[in-house]
Write an enzyme that holds these catalytic residues in place. Sequence first.
Site, PDB file in Angstrom:
ATOM      1  N   PHE A 130     109.094  51.970  27.480  1.00 33.79           N
ATOM      2  CA  PHE A 130     110.150  52.956  27.742  1.00 33.79           C
ATOM      3  C   PHE A 130     111.184  52.905  26.606  1.00 33.79           C
ATOM      4  O   PHE A 130     111.503  51.830  26.116  1.00 33.79           O
ATOM      5  CB  PHE A 130     110.800  52.643  29.094  1.00 33.79           C
ATOM      6  CG  PHE A 130     111.696  53.734  29.596  1.00 33.79           C
ATOM      7  CD1 PHE A 130     111.179  54.817  30.281  1.00 33.79           C
ATOM      8  CD2 PHE A 130     113.066  53.672  29.387  1.00 33.79           C
ATOM      9  CE1 PHE A 130     112.012  55.837  30.743  1.00 33.79           C
ATOM     10  CE2 PHE A 130     113.906  54.688  29.847  1.00 33.79           C
ATOM     11  CZ  PHE A 130     113.376  55.770  30.524  1.00 33.79           C
ATOM     12  N   ASP A 207     109.706  44.678  33.020  1.00 32.99           N
ATOM     13  CA  ASP A 207     110.459  45.842  33.467  1.00 32.99           C
ATOM     14  C   ASP A 207     109.699  46.443  34.661  1.00 32.99           C
ATOM     15  O   ASP A 207     108.540  46.846  34.531  1.00 32.99           O
ATOM     16  CB  ASP A 207     110.573  46.855  32.317  1.00 32.99           C
ATOM     17  CG  ASP A 207     111.454  48.046  32.689  1.00 32.99           C
ATOM     18  OD1 ASP A 207     111.480  48.426  33.876  1.00 32.99           O
ATOM     19  OD2 ASP A 207     112.103  48.601  31.787  1.00 32.99           O
ATOM     20  N   TYR A 232     116.857  53.813  41.604  1.00 27.67           N
ATOM     21  CA  TYR A 232     116.952  55.243  41.956  1.00 27.67           C
ATOM     22  C   TYR A 232     115.589  55.928  41.942  1.00 27.67           C
ATOM     23  O   TYR A 232     115.490  57.100  42.250  1.00 27.67           O
ATOM     24  CB  TYR A 232     117.930  55.975  41.021  1.00 27.67           C
ATOM     25  CG  TYR A 232     117.711  55.733  39.549  1.00 27.67           C
ATOM     26  CD1 TYR A 232     116.732  56.422  38.850  1.00 27.67           C
ATOM     27  CD2 TYR A 232     118.474  54.792  38.866  1.00 27.67           C
ATOM     28  CE1 TYR A 232     116.523  56.188  37.504  1.00 27.67           C
ATOM     29  CE2 TYR A 232     118.274  54.556  37.510  1.00 27.67           C
ATOM     30  CZ  TYR A 232     117.293  55.257  36.835  1.00 27.67           C
ATOM     31  OH  TYR A 232     117.080  55.014  35.506  1.00 27.67           O
ATOM     32  N   LYS A 233     114.523  55.197  41.568  1.00 32.27           N
ATOM     33  CA  LYS A 233     113.180  55.793  41.559  1.00 32.27           C
ATOM     34  C   LYS A 233     112.538  55.589  42.934  1.00 32.27           C
ATOM     35  O   LYS A 233     112.897  56.271  43.873  1.00 32.27           O
ATOM     36  CB  LYS A 233     112.372  55.191  40.408  1.00 32.27           C
ATOM     37  CG  LYS A 233     112.962  55.633  39.055  1.00 32.27           C
ATOM     38  CD  LYS A 233     112.340  54.992  37.839  1.00 32.27           C
ATOM     39  CE  LYS A 233     113.002  55.568  36.581  1.00 32.27           C
ATOM     40  NZ  LYS A 233     112.701  54.803  35.377  1.00 32.27           N
ATOM     41  N   ARG A 379     103.786  65.107  34.513  1.00 28.38           N
ATOM     42  CA  ARG A 379     103.809  63.884  35.304  1.00 28.38           C
ATOM     43  C   ARG A 379     103.990  64.216  36.771  1.00 28.38           C
ATOM     44  O   ARG A 379     104.924  64.902  37.156  1.00 28.38           O
ATOM     45  CB  ARG A 379     104.971  62.997  34.851  1.00 28.38           C
ATOM     46  CG  ARG A 379     104.514  61.767  34.145  1.00 28.38           C
ATOM     47  CD  ARG A 379     105.635  60.844  33.735  1.00 28.38           C
ATOM     48  NE  ARG A 379     106.980  61.184  34.177  1.00 28.38           N
ATOM     49  CZ  ARG A 379     107.969  60.311  34.216  1.00 28.38           C
ATOM     50  NH1 ARG A 379     107.771  59.048  33.903  1.00 28.38           N
ATOM     51  NH2 ARG A 379     109.185  60.678  34.583  1.00 28.38           N
TER      52      ARG A 379
HETATM   53  C1  LIG Z   1     113.557  54.636  34.341  1.00 35.03           C
HETATM   54  C2  LIG Z   1     113.333  53.495  33.438  1.00 35.03           C
HETATM   55  C3  LIG Z   1     114.407  52.861  32.804  1.00 35.03           C
HETATM   56  C4  LIG Z   1     115.785  53.404  32.994  1.00 35.03           C
HETATM   57  O1  LIG Z   1     116.839  52.642  32.498  1.00 35.03           O
HETATM   58  P1  LIG Z   1     118.338  53.080  32.870  1.00 35.03           P
HETATM   59  O2  LIG Z   1     119.202  52.067  32.270  1.00 35.03           O
HETATM   60  O3  LIG Z   1     118.417  53.158  34.370  1.00 35.03           O
HETATM   61  O4  LIG Z   1     118.567  54.448  32.324  1.00 35.03           O
HETATM   62  C5  LIG Z   1     114.127  51.755  32.032  1.00 35.03           C
HETATM   63  N1  LIG Z   1     112.862  51.298  31.876  1.00 35.03           N
HETATM   64  C6  LIG Z   1     111.812  51.911  32.469  1.00 35.03           C
HETATM   65  C7  LIG Z   1     110.427  51.369  32.297  1.00 35.03           C
HETATM   66  C8  LIG Z   1     112.009  53.033  33.255  1.00 35.03           C
HETATM   67  O5  LIG Z   1     110.976  53.634  33.838  1.00 35.03           O
END
Ligand SMILES: *Cc1c(COP(=O)(O)O)cnc(C)c1O
Length: 408
Positions: A130, A207, A232-233, A379
């Site tokens: 990410f 992560d 939040y996911k 997606r």
């Molecule tokens: C959604 C996501 C993030 C998001 O990071 P934020 O600090 O909440 O914006 C980070 N890593 C992965 C793998 C994600 O899917």
Amino acid sequence: MVNLDTAAQLDAADPLAHFRERFVGASTDLVYFDGNSLGRPVAAAADRLHDFVHQEWGGRLIRGWDERWMDLPTSLGDELGRVVLGAAAGQIAVGDSTTVWLYKLMRAAVDHAVRTDPGRTEIVIDTDNFPTDRYVAEGIAAERGLTLRWIEVDTSAGVTPDQLREAVGERTALVVLTHVAYRSAWLADGPELTRIAHDAGALVLWDLCHSAGSVEVALDEWDADLAVGCSYKYLNGGPGSPAFGYVRARLQDDLTQPIQGWMGHADPFLMGPGYTPARGIRRFISGTPPILGMVAMQAMLELVEEAGIENIRAKSVALTSYAVELAEATLPEVTLASPRDPAQRGGHVTLHHDRMREVTAALWERDVIPDYRDPGGLRIGLSPLSTSFDEVERGMAAVAQSLTETAR
Ligand SMILES: *Cc1c(COP(=O)(O)O)cnc(C)c1O
């Protein structure tokens, strides 16, 4: 044509089907294919937030900190560990964003590694991790004079054990891995990749943003060192709800994190000169924790516990498999950019076609909400408790129609 069970049959046989009515908006005709980016609100969260404002915040005022809020980052962390992350109590704190947690824990890990062995100067990370993970790693490498060792991955898959074995060695300080890849949904092998990092003498950070609440995670059993993830996911905490950080118990007192704020102090209300970190997981907290954002997540965590994470994973597999079968039966021009084997796939499916950007825009217009990721990836994120098979069928029919229409 393959002989598919109908959506109605699948919904009728789904033991978790009744959870759907406990989410705001799930009874409308809108098709929601983006639960992996922002989960729907749990209906109970509205009442919880109302009560919180009127009773806890409005009634208890500043006393709330002593009565409950001071401990909420770690008590909610313990709940997350027990219900979805396979972590014993005292190893998880909630607060900050995932990005901030990544910075704090990566820095703590590399500083510890270099202190123990100055030859460990590399962070291993993959090219399709990410963006925020990659950017934070780049910043830390620049700040600390370290080198990034990139694993080149197939964007329809993710990091394999062989690739990691080739990348790690006596120079590795830290390996940063994502459990479910945000683009392809590739499900990395948690225990195996952790073992490979450890065999090279490196620490590993997982992560879990696309895993928590959707696939089974067993941090203690994997022997993981560090982990982060957002809420939040698949944990439906709401836009910007706080993230979590996990630090293995045996490491906690050896690590120091870089944002040393008063809330991570051994005695915050001493307010004295000089920083002395708290013992245990509290030293990884920095400033005042975002309590409001924890209220909605707590309501979802209770639903997840009631359903059982292994049952949620089983439904997730059934939903994504159904989407793949429908794509293969009705969208011959589209290619699957996710693993076909459900054992190697997390909670979403990515379908590739050159026109998917236009298709996504057309779908949003008609209240079918997937998202788009370059290059050409539609997606489809299927949040297990709030998505029905009927919703998948209607959504996939809309994808077929939009593909046809955008070709004109
Ligand atoms: C959604 C996501 C993030 C998001 O990071 P934020 O600090 O909440 O914006 C980070 N890593 C992965 C793998 C994600 O899917």
